[in-house]
Design an enzyme around this catalytic site. Structure first.
Site, PDB file in Angstrom:
ATOM      1  N   CYS A 121       0.827  -1.218   0.000  1.00 24.42           N
ATOM      2  CA  CYS A 121       0.000   0.000   0.000  1.00 24.42           C
ATOM      3  C   CYS A 121       0.854   1.259   0.000  1.00 24.42           C
ATOM      4  O   CYS A 121       0.331   2.366  -0.108  1.00 24.42           O
ATOM      5  CB  CYS A 121      -0.954  -0.008   1.179  1.00 24.42           C
TER       6      CYS A 121
ATOM      7  N   LYS B  65     -10.837   6.583   4.066  1.00 21.15           N
ATOM      8  CA  LYS B  65     -12.242   6.412   4.405  1.00 21.15           C
ATOM      9  C   LYS B  65     -13.132   7.010   3.308  1.00 21.15           C
ATOM     10  O   LYS B  65     -14.153   6.432   2.954  1.00 21.15           O
ATOM     11  CB  LYS B  65     -12.461   7.130   5.741  1.00 21.15           C
TER      12      LYS B  65
ATOM     13  N   CYS C  19     -14.241   0.402   7.690  1.00 24.24           N
ATOM     14  CA  CYS C  19     -13.407  -0.018   6.552  1.00 24.24           C
ATOM     15  C   CYS C  19     -13.408   1.063   5.484  1.00 24.24           C
ATOM     16  O   CYS C  19     -14.433   1.689   5.225  1.00 24.24           O
ATOM     17  CB  CYS C  19     -13.962  -1.296   5.930  1.00 24.24           C
TER      18      CYS C  19
ATOM     19  N   HIS D 270      -9.288   3.172  -1.502  1.00 17.38           N
ATOM     20  CA  HIS D 270      -7.868   2.846  -1.514  1.00 17.38           C
ATOM     21  C   HIS D 270      -7.451   2.200  -2.840  1.00 17.38           C
ATOM     22  O   HIS D 270      -7.197   1.001  -2.912  1.00 17.38           O
ATOM     23  CB  HIS D 270      -7.556   1.925  -0.325  1.00 17.38           C
TER      24      HIS D 270
END
Lengths: 393, 471
Positions: free
Chosen positions: A86, A335, A209, A339
């Site tokens: 990431c 959020k 998530c 992502h």
């Protein structure tokens, strides 16, 4: 060992609209972000001397720089594809910075993108191919739920107290994201909504998530002494830290599951280069890797913003809100942006770049001079911390 | 004298009330419950449980053979007993052999072990039998069948029961069968099956062995008869002159069901658990003929180490809430598509088998750190190749942290994901938890390791360890 501080400057950035971009391919998103960055930097595409591309999707692995060369029609310049979980977007910028700092190139571009919504699967995928059985059914939510369970246990939070603390982080980030026109989610949520959301991986619910979104972001950099040729308000790299751990936390003996050494180590490297002694006082804003709300909670501690085990008190006090002592995820974070892995580190840097230039619109902070961007990837097993400032020295 | 040195039974924790089957189909229930292999179990993994239970506390170095008998082996071509010997961490210098294709295969393997030990070729042979047969949905078979496994260790010293004699008859009759094309068990008309198959052959073998041994019914303390259902054995025993109230072992049809090839050995273990020194036990199995045995219990039965008994195993259960779940466990209904990414590799499984099958970790000889999977370079002191392998799969542990994951897919979500801290040097294992109620999972919960089936990517079965609450 020399520091990177004040050797490299960002002179242009771009970021496409993040979201479920069903009608856009990776090439559309890359073009949107790159041409915004060219215009911002006041340069032509032909001025780019070298390029770094960050993406992790299986589709692009083994395909070098093609995903970047084709849409932007780069002719004959070197393109390097990088990936580091990431932290991939940061990794593209980090490696481009080394090349510029050493004088090999005057102008380089770092591009990160991911197209998650063409896979037919709503999440990031389950398990991975390292071994046919060892990690079967491991998911990102469960790996971070391990942290929540253990954190609640260690610090004596009941599930209700723990979940409420996490929900406050979600509410804060959604509020910030509601003020960003490029965010995937631009709607505020209530504490009750967050608490009542369906469970994804106990104790984490839906609003704990981050989303799975498509996106691309771009940075154009040059050597610091050339920066003012391009603009009056370049943003300087003050420190870059990257840390990789040597054993998957799931099997690492004595691993505590309430913090990640990789974040601590990466931030220590970056703080040292930037000359930061007390990050809570010396950093004006941070955009961090809130893949899950629990991740943001422990990042406060791992980055040295809150004492160990005390992040809840700072959440309750509003320390990290837009009007708080140290605003975190002023753009809404993962959020609200989701992502798209390769893009995230550059998207975070885009927010800090705009804030330090005073161009962050409704979210603009007063007197923001130094900002931090943080990514955390893998099980987790890698972290990158970048510190930026709007002046040299 | 050759006999049984140790035993181990395994009944899966999952039970299905037969009324759930009958109400789903609108048929009549035969009453009671049947045992059901969990979604991650098959005959191989159940047999592993029985073997581990059987050799626990025994000298596993001294095991000279492992025989596996089943009509539901996961492989048509591949030796499952070799997988089991690896998983049970036995020596490579043993004779492994698979027996199949008959409900009598459990006692065939038992008789073969007896002969192998008697002849001096092998000593300490583990015989395990497991079955997980499928009756057609809606059939009485579906209600009657049960899943489970049993194992006995056959050797020539310190035996708890000597095997006095073995006697077999063979008889071709197409009464109960599955062809190589069949998933479900077929049978001919039941009255013919009972009369000319089961009763006739059982009688022939039992009468033959009694006569050869000069025994009368009153000489036998316990008669262990396999039985296709809850009634047939009664008429047979009565016809042979046994008192069905005191002399005959309950075939456990009402509590677990007919365990197929494993039935004879599980009932034998039940009888041994209640036996006294000097007792004579008659054992008889059926399947295109019959195998009969006379066993005599020795004084060593008193010294048998505390084991989980068949009775305890029957009491330890988790009820399935619905009948469709049973169909899903047996892969009889297609479930929503899964998105797990897997990379099946027979060569990877092969070269990692010391940790993936044997369940070994590495213990650093320099600093003592225990790690899983096996690490060539120590996580703590970085010394290279300075480790010894330590077995973790037989050690207990505690849940360090956990998650109930609804995103991970699987037959029965949520997937219980755990980090386990082993009692062996604090090694950490990332484990899926099985045989549990997700709502009862807690930090600090004691767990043990259990060997389970993971998936069939690549066209072969991939097995690995999970954890379960300590039983």
């Amino acid at each position: 060992m020399e520091s990177i501080r004040d050797k490299v400057a960002i002179i242009g950035m771009g970021c496409c609209k993040f979201g479920e971009n069903w009608d856009k391919g990776p090439e559309d998103m890359i073009i949107e972000a790159a041409y915004e960055a060219y215009e911002d930097a006041g340069i032509e595409p032909k001025d780019i001397q070298a390029a770094w591309l960050g993406t992790v999707s299986a589709h692009w692995i083994g395909m070098g720089g093609l995903a970047l060369a084709e849409p932007l029609k780069f002719q004959g310049i070197p393109i390097t594809r990088v990936e580091n979980w990431c932290a991939t977007g940061h990794e593209a910028l980090r490696n481009a910075s080394f090349a510029v700092a050493c004088g090999m190139y005057d102008i380089a571009i770092a591009v990160g993108f991911e197209k998650l919504k063409d896979t037919g699967f709503p999440g990031l995928g389950v398990g991975r191919g390292m071994h046919p059985t060892l990690e079967m059914r491991r998911t990102a939510p469960s790996s971070f739920a391990f942290v929540a369970t253990r954190y609640f246990h260690k610090y004596g939070l009941s599930p209700e107290q723990g979940k409420e603390t996490l929900a406050k982080i979600a509410v804060k980030n959604h509020k910030n994201g509601s003020m960003h026109p490029k965010a995937h989610f631009q709607r505020e949520i209530t504490l009750e909504q967050a608490l009542k959301a369906p469970i994804i991986a106990w104790p984490l619910g839906l609003f704990d998530c981050c989303g799975n979104s498509d996106g691309a972001a771009v940075a154009i950099i040059t050597r610091a002494e050339l920066a003012k040729k391009y603009r009056d308000d370049p943003i300087y790299i003050k420190g870059m830290g990257l840390s990789q751990n040597n054993m998957m936390p799931h099997f690492q003996p004595h691993f505590d599951w309430t913090g990640f050494d990789v974040t601590k180590n990466a931030s220590r490297q970056a703080y040292e280069q930037a000359g930061i002694k007390d990050p809570r006082k010396e950093i004006d804003l941070a955009v961090v890797h809130d893949c899950f709300t629990i991740t943001e909670l422990i990042i406060y501690e791992d980055l040295g913003f809150s004492p160990k085990g005390k992040a809840k008190e700072d959440v309750d006090a509003g320390t990290f809100a837009l009007d708080g002592e140290l605003p975190v995820n002023t753009d809404g974070g993962l959020k609200c942006f989701g992502h798209p892995v390769g893009a995230s580190g550059l998207r975070m840097s885009y927010e800090i770049y705009k804030q330090l230039q005073g161009k962050a619109g409704k979210r603009q902070l007063k007197n923001a001079e130094r900002g931090l961007a943080h990514t955390l990837g893998g099980h987790p097993s890698v972290s990158c911390v970048m510190v930026y400032g709007n002046s040299t020295g | 004298m050759v006999g049984i040195k140790s035993y181990g039974a395994y009944i899966p924790v999952v039970r299905l009330h037969r009324d759930l089957i009958s109400s789903a189909w609108g048929t009549r229930s035969i009453g009671g419950e049947r045992s059901v292999a969990n979604y991650d179990q098959d005959s191989l993994t159940m047999a592993v449980e029985a073997v581990l239970n059987c050799v626990d506390g025994e000298d596993s170095e001294g095991v000279g053979g492992l025989f596996f008998a089943s009509t539901t082996s996961p492989y048509k071509e591949k030796c499952c007993s070799s997988i089991m010997a690896t998983v049970a961490d036995l020596s490579k210098e043993i004779w492994t052999s698979d027996f199949g294709n008959s409900l009598r295969s459990g006692t065939s393997a038992f008789r073969s072990a007896l002969n192998a030990v008697k002849s001096g070729d092998r000593n300490n042979v583990v015989v395990t039998s497991a079955d997980c047969r499928l009756g057609n949905p809606r059939s009485v078979d579906e209600q009657t069948f049960g899943d489970g496994a049993a194992a006995v260790l056959v050797g020539d010293s310190d035996v708890i029961a000597t095997i006095e004699d073995a006697y077999s008859v063979s008889d071709d009759i197409t009464d109960v069968w599955r062809t190589d094309q069949d998933t479900f068990v077929r049978s001919w008309e039941d009255r013919w099956v009972l009369t000319n198959g089961y009763t006739k052959n059982m009688k022939a073998a039992i009468s033959g062995i009694m006569k050869r041994q000069g025994l009368t019914p009153k000489d036998i303390a316990k008669v262990v008869l396999c039985s296709p259902d809850a009634r047939s054995y009664v008429g047979l025993a009565r016809g042979l002159g046994f008192d069905t109230k005191t002399q005959v072992q309950d075939p456990l049809i009402s509590t677990i069901g007919n365990l197929g090839a494993a039935q004879s050995l599980i009932l034998l273990i039940s009888a041994l658990e209640e036996a006294k020194p000097g007792d004579k036990i008659l054992l008889a199995s059926y399947g295109d003929g019959s195998d009969a045995f006379i066993l005599q219990v020795t004084d060593a039965i008193e010294g048998v180490k505390e084991k989980r008994s068949v009775k305890d195993s029957i009491g330890l259960k988790m009820m399935l809430s619905t009948y469709p779940k049973y169909l899903a466990f047996r892969d009889l209904v297609p479930l929503p598509q899964e998105f797990i990414k897997l990379f099946p590799s027979a060569s990877v499984m092969w070269r990692t088998q010391n940790w993936s099958l044997r369940g070994h970790g590495s213990k650093c000889k320099k600093c003592g750190l225990v790690s899983f999977p096996i690490q060539r370079v120590c996580f703590n002191c970085q010394s290279r190749d300075e480790y010894e392998e330590v077995r973790l799969s037989d050690k207990k542990g505690k849940v360090y942290t956990y998650s109930l994951d609804s995103l991970a897919g699987g037959v029965e979500p949520p997937t219980v994901q755990t980090i386990v801290e082993s009692e062996e040097g604090g090694a950490r294992l990332y484990c899926l938890m099985t045989d549990c109620n997700p709502e009862e999972v807690k930090v600090g919960m004691p767990v043990e390791m259990t060997f389970r089936r993971f998936h069939r990517e690549g066209g072969f079965y991939n097995y690995f360890w999970k954890c379960r609450p300590v039983r």
